[in-house]
Design a protein around this motif. Structure first.
Motif, PDB file in Angstrom:
ATOM      1  N   ARG A  65      29.503   0.379-122.956  1.00  0.00           N
ATOM      2  CA  ARG A  65      30.652  -0.170-122.215  1.00  0.00           C
ATOM      3  C   ARG A  65      31.716  -0.653-123.190  1.00  0.00           C
ATOM      4  NH1 ARG A  65      29.942  -3.287-116.976  1.00  0.00           N
ATOM      5  NH2 ARG A  65      31.849  -4.355-117.636  1.00  0.00           N
ATOM      6  N   LYS A  67      33.906  -3.237-124.677  1.00  0.00           N
ATOM      7  CA  LYS A  67      33.586  -4.660-124.639  1.00  0.00           C
ATOM      8  C   LYS A  67      34.799  -5.557-124.881  1.00  0.00           C
ATOM      9  CE  LYS A  67      28.863  -3.756-126.153  1.00  0.00           C
ATOM     10  NZ  LYS A  67      28.942  -2.301-126.362  1.00  0.00           N
ATOM     11  N   TRP A  86      42.824 -10.192-126.163  1.00  0.00           N
ATOM     12  CA  TRP A  86      43.540  -9.839-124.930  1.00  0.00           C
ATOM     13  C   TRP A  86      45.023 -10.166-125.074  1.00  0.00           C
ATOM     14  CZ3 TRP A  86      42.931  -6.795-120.952  1.00  0.00           C
ATOM     15  CH2 TRP A  86      41.645  -6.423-120.549  1.00  0.00           C
ATOM     16  N   GLN A 451      36.267   1.630-118.529  1.00  0.00           N
ATOM     17  CA  GLN A 451      34.962   0.986-118.717  1.00  0.00           C
ATOM     18  C   GLN A 451      34.199   1.592-119.897  1.00  0.00           C
ATOM     19  OE1 GLN A 451      33.592   1.972-114.819  1.00  0.00           O
ATOM     20  NE2 GLN A 451      34.344   0.063-113.914  1.00  0.00           N
ATOM     21  N   PRO A 465      39.458  -3.091-121.693  1.00  0.00           N
ATOM     22  CA  PRO A 465      38.151  -2.964-121.042  1.00  0.00           C
ATOM     23  C   PRO A 465      38.180  -3.522-119.616  1.00  0.00           C
ATOM     24  CG  PRO A 465      38.130  -4.847-122.527  1.00  0.00           C
ATOM     25  CD  PRO A 465      39.500  -4.229-122.644  1.00  0.00           C
ATOM     26  N   VAL A 466      37.775  -2.685-118.666  1.00  0.00           N
ATOM     27  CA  VAL A 466      37.801  -3.070-117.249  1.00  0.00           C
ATOM     28  C   VAL A 466      36.377  -3.314-116.789  1.00  0.00           C
ATOM     29  CG1 VAL A 466      38.525  -2.305-114.960  1.00  0.00           C
ATOM     30  CG2 VAL A 466      39.788  -1.574-116.943  1.00  0.00           C
ATOM     31  N   ASN A 467      36.198  -4.238-115.852  1.00  0.00           N
ATOM     32  CA  ASN A 467      34.839  -4.474-115.345  1.00  0.00           C
ATOM     33  C   ASN A 467      34.512  -3.516-114.205  1.00  0.00           C
ATOM     34  OD1 ASN A 467      36.174  -5.579-113.148  1.00  0.00           O
ATOM     35  ND2 ASN A 467      35.730  -7.688-113.705  1.00  0.00           N
ATOM     36  N   PRO A 493      31.722 -10.915-115.155  1.00  0.00           N
ATOM     37  CA  PRO A 493      32.164  -9.768-115.957  1.00  0.00           C
ATOM     38  C   PRO A 493      31.457  -9.757-117.312  1.00  0.00           C
ATOM     39  CG  PRO A 493      34.051 -10.871-114.983  1.00  0.00           C
ATOM     40  CD  PRO A 493      32.848 -11.730-114.674  1.00  0.00           C
ATOM     41  N   TYR A 495      30.854  -8.946-121.265  1.00  0.00           N
ATOM     42  CA  TYR A 495      31.652  -8.971-122.509  1.00  0.00           C
ATOM     43  C   TYR A 495      33.009  -9.595-122.205  1.00  0.00           C
ATOM     44  CZ  TYR A 495      28.026  -5.469-122.993  1.00  0.00           C
ATOM     45  OH  TYR A 495      26.827  -4.824-122.952  1.00  0.00           O
ATOM     46  N   SER A 497      35.374  -7.891-120.601  1.00  0.00           N
ATOM     47  CA  SER A 497      36.054  -7.031-119.611  1.00  0.00           C
ATOM     48  C   SER A 497      36.708  -7.868-118.518  1.00  0.00           C
ATOM     49  CB  SER A 497      35.055  -6.053-118.993  1.00  0.00           C
ATOM     50  OG  SER A 497      34.129  -6.754-118.183  1.00  0.00           O
ATOM     51  N   LYS A 498      37.780  -7.314-117.965  1.00  0.00           N
ATOM     52  CA  LYS A 498      38.523  -8.010-116.899  1.00  0.00           C
ATOM     53  C   LYS A 498      38.699  -7.068-115.714  1.00  0.00           C
ATOM     54  CE  LYS A 498      41.559 -10.874-119.827  1.00  0.00           C
ATOM     55  NZ  LYS A 498      41.266 -12.274-119.498  1.00  0.00           N
TER      56      LYS A 498
END
Ligand SMILES: Nc1nc2c(c(=O)[nH]1)N[C@H]1C(S)=C(S)[C@@H](COP(=O)(O)OP(=O)(O)OC[C@H]3O[C@@H](n4cnc5c(=O)[nH]c(N)nc54)[C@H](O)[C@@H]3O)O[C@H]1N2
Ligand SMILES: Nc1nc2c(c(=O)[nH]1)N[C@H]1C(S)=C(S)[C@@H](COP(=O)(O)OP(=O)(O)OC[C@H]3O[C@@H](n4cnc5c(=O)[nH]c(N)nc54)[C@H](O)[C@@H]3O)O[C@H]1N2
Ligand SMILES: [Mo]
Length: 732
Positions: A65, A67, A86, A451, A465-467, A493, A495, A497-498
């Motif tokens: 994934r 991260k 971010w 992802q 990174p997306v959840n 979520p 790591y 990820s958002k």
């Protein structure tokens, strides 16, 4: 939420995967981690999940994934990245958006969001709304799944709301599965359940498909293999038999339709001197004339009958004509607007048949300024607001649009690409050309929200990174078994990820719109549900499911047929348009006013067939949804990615099952194991679409990605042509 033991909870949630199943999941969670996934065990019709969702745990906890946010450090596409924060990632994206907008104009940012989001909140529209507020962007057009179907429905019925409930198939006495394999593709989770009940109650089911599919094996009593891309010819020959034997429903045609006389003239040969007889169709379709005649008689005399025009045959050159021809046959036999009949394609939209699953509004932006004032596209039949804008680019032409820009006749010169919810560098036609386009220096900045490190993500300059849907709150709407599903946050979520909503909120703040996303996802879900019919939000949230009970199965166009005076069809004539004056006015022989057989490019009759004699189809695969789930170990054990080839074609090339084969044409080459089988007809090979593009040092794909071989040209009405390619196959 149910407590199993002091430390284990079972949380009900709904699936929002791209296959469209929208099934119910019961997720076992211990210490904040998912340990098991079960599904609906309650009353019928159950919303039972398929193999993919039951294996979803391995997808969530995939060690690969994405991260953290990342920035490209190597060459584009090389896949070398470094971790950033971010803040740095989103500051860069906002800065680049503003720079590109102010330097080149807003149209030079292209936003590509997935068309297949089965969720109502965390979807691509969020970014579209934001970019519209911030000056605008260039959007795509074209629904991969069934643009040909949409076009045909707009011409025939004046609306795309032409689907009935699959539960209504229980009222049919004959079901024709025309290029439809719901045992694998599901697309609404109870489809197979209704089909098996129909079969058990004695309904005859016929399957017309170049492959002997799992659905054919399970539901059908007759398999009619057909040469890909020739379905319209067979439908026309069925019409010929029905007309000649006077089996059509003249009263229905007189009351509800316009243009049958013109169609009749064409079918009988008055227009072009060529009667569309079963013998004529046999030479095109490979289906014996007698089989065509028998099916025509059966379809016209067994009432009611459902000819479900699957969307696979429509994903081909002149796919619009196939759908139009299917509508015409349904009208000729009076199978529209009645229980047990079927007006249109497979794939049921959630809102249809006069019933609507109501919902409040998610975050909204204004109209896209880039489209303001742009004229409609020349041959468009608009399906939704703005979709026919000439400022948009057909998905299939994206690579050319990047490479050629305005000089090539495209509406803009693309400088920035924002990609979310799609793995287009794998899933759009002609991956080699897409790869060239993404490396192009004229494309200054690429953002991808993903992802996993997909074929597309590798080309990002900034990677977000997306959840997954188990890490956020959302709503999904079920069509065949009408229901609302609560897509619940089951775990935090992973790591850094958002969710798409959180990414959009933080980007909105940076672009000067801090009020755009002013609620959390749970608050938004509440807001959406306020606009629904659900009486009790908390009970819904707990059970994740609210079923809508309808007094009877939904049937598209029932109102129009029951009371035509009061309820005209939304077409210019108010009737079902077998002949469309609107299409006639376009004056384009490739978009004729009645359904016509037009020989496709890259058919068996194309001179190119000398060099590339096999027709490639690219079907949807059981253990994946497109490119998703490809890396899930449990699912990989089930089925190998392989090319289906008939014994005759394999023997001629010295190929046995398991042998590596080269599949190639002028666009690219794939090396893949062969599966030699009688379950595909001679002259046709199938590479299941969605395998991950994995080029070797020579640029030959070793992953089995079908779009190495497909052509990036849409049909004149916009249908995607994923099932129209010629190839040659050789043993490695
Ligand atoms: N497991 C799984 N399920 C999925 C998906 C997935 O990737 N995996 N994707 C989802 C999405 S987004 C969509 S749009 C749908 C797609 O659903 P479909 O389009 O229905 O799926 P396909 O397998 O592409 O095509 C259906 C059948 O059409 C046949 N076919 C192909 N060409 C022709 C032709 O020229 N004539 C005839 N008569 N038949 C032909 C194929 O052999 C196949 O059996 O599936 C959804 N469900
Ligand atoms: N040759 C061939 N090509 C085809 C087809 C065919 O029949 N033949 N079918 C076509 C059809 S019908 C379709 S619908 C398309 C599908 O094409 P795509 O939509 O591009 O395919 P997916 O593999 O579903 O890609 C979705 C991506 O989004 C990511 N994702 C999942 N959830 C989220 C999220 O919440 N946010 C973000 N940002 N990303 C997320 C997944 O990891 C995945 O990489 O493919 C088309 N391509
Ligand atoms: Mo699709």
């Amino acid at each position: 939420m149910q407590r199993k033991s002091s430390d284990e909870q079972v949380i009900a949630t709904a699936c929002s995967s791209h296959c469209g199943g929208k099934c119910l999941l019961r997720v076992h969670v211990r210490d904040g981690a998912i340990i098991r996934i079960e599904t609906d065990g309650g009353k019928e019709p159950q919303l039972r999940a398929c193999l993919r969702c039951r294996a979803y745990r391995q997808r969530i906890y995939d060690p690969d994934r994405l991260k953290f946010p990342m920035r490209r450090v190597g060459e584009r596409g090389e896949g070398k990245f470094e971790r950033i924060s971010w803040d740095e990632a989103l500051d860069t994206v906002a800065k680049e958006f503003i720079r590109v907008r102010d330097t080149y104009g807003p149209s030079t940012t292209f936003f590509l969001g997935g068309g297949g989001d089965n969720m109502q909140l965390h979807r691509a529209r969020l970014i579209e709304g934001l970019f519209s507020m911030a000056g605008g962007f260039t959007a795509w057009w074209g629904v991969h799944s069934f643009e040909g179907g949409l076009y045909a429905e707009m011409a025939t019925y004046g609306t795309t709301g032409s689907g009935s409930g699959y539960d209504d198939l229980l009222n049919s006495r004959l079901i024709v599965m025309w290029g439809w394999n719901p045992a694998v593709t599901i697309h609404e989770c109870n489809t197979s359940w209704y089909l098996i009940q129909a079969k058990e109650s004695g309904t005859k089911i016929v399957s017309i498909d170049p492959r002997y599919t799992d659905s054919t094996a399970t539901f059908a009593s007759q398999w009619i293999p057909i040469i890909p891309g020739t379905d319209t010819a067979m439908l026309l020959a069925m019409a010929y038999v029905i007309i000649k034997e006077n089996l059509h429903d003249q009263r229905f045609l007189d009351t509800y339709t316009v243009g049958f006389a013109q169609f009749r003239g064409y079918v009988l040969g008055a227009e072009d001197g060529l009667p569309k007889t079963p013998a004529w169709a046999e030479s095109i379709t490979g289906v014996p004339a007698e089989v065509i005649g028998n099916l025509a008689r059966e379809y016209a005399t067994t009432k009611p009958a459902a000819l479900v025009a699957g969307i696979g045959p429509g994903r081909a050159t002149y796919g619009e004509q196939y759908h139009r021809a299917a509508h015409t046959l349904a009208a000729m036999t009076g199978n529209i607007g009645v229980h047990g009949g079927w007006a249109s394609r497979s794939s049921v939209p959630p809102n249809y048949g006069g019933y609507e699953l109501k919902l409040g509004k998610p975050p909204q932006g204004p109209g896209n300024p880039v489209e303001g004032g742009a004229s409609p596209r020349k041959y468009s039949l608009p399906t939704s607001d703005g979709a026919d804008s000439s400022a948009r680019i057909h998905c299939t032409k994206l690579a050319d649009a990047i490479l050629e820009g305005k000089a090539g006749g495209y509406p803009t010169d693309i400088k920035m690409l924002f990609v979310m919810h799609t793995n287009f560098a794998n899933q759009f036609a002609d991956v080699n050309k897409i790869t060239r386009a993404l490396k192009s220096k004229s494309l200054e900045f690429i953002v991808v929200a993903e992802q996993l490190m997909t074929s597309t993500a590798r080309f990002a300059d900034i990677l977000l990174p997306v959840n997954t849907f188990m890490e956020r709150n959302d709503i999904t709407l079920g069509g065949a078994t009408p229901h609302y599903g609560y897509v619940k946050k089951v775990i935090d979520p992973l790591y850094e990820s958002k969710s798409p909503l959180d990414i959009c909120r933080e980007l909105a703040t940076r672009l000067g719109f801090p009020g755009y996303i002013d609620k959390t996802d749970e608050e938004w879900v509440r807001e959406l549900m306020r606009g629904s019919d659900i009486p009790d939000y908390d009970t819904f949230k707990e059970s994740a499911l609210y079923r809508v009970s309808l007094p009877e199965p939904r049937v598209a166009f029932k109102e129009q047929i029951d009371d035509p005076e009061k309820n005209p069809f939304p077409t210019p004539s108010g009737k079902i348009e077998i002949y469309s004056q609107k299409l006639a006015d376009m004056n384009n022989p490739e978009i004729p006013p009645i359904a016509k057989h037009i020989p496709a490019w890259e058919s068996r009759n194309d001179p190119l067939a000398k060099k590339y004699p096999l027709q490639l189809i690219t079907t949807h695969f059981k253990r994946r949804t497109h490119t998703q789930f490809e890396k899930v170990p449990w699912l990989r054990e089930l089925q190998a990615q392989a090319m289906l080839i008939n014994t005759v074609d394999a023997q001629a090339r010295g190929i046995s099952s398991g042998d590596g084969v080269r599949v190639f044409n002028d666009r690219g080459e794939v090396i893949i194991p062969a599966e030699v089988t009688e379950r595909i007809m001679p002259g046709v090979v199938d590479i299941p679409q969605g395998a991950w593009y994995s080029p070797d040092e020579r640029g030959v794909d070793r992953g089995g990605c079908a779009n190495m071989l497909t052509r990036d040209e849409p049909s004149p009405g916009g249908a995607f042509c994923y099932n129209t390619s010629l190839v040659q196959v050789r043993k490695v």
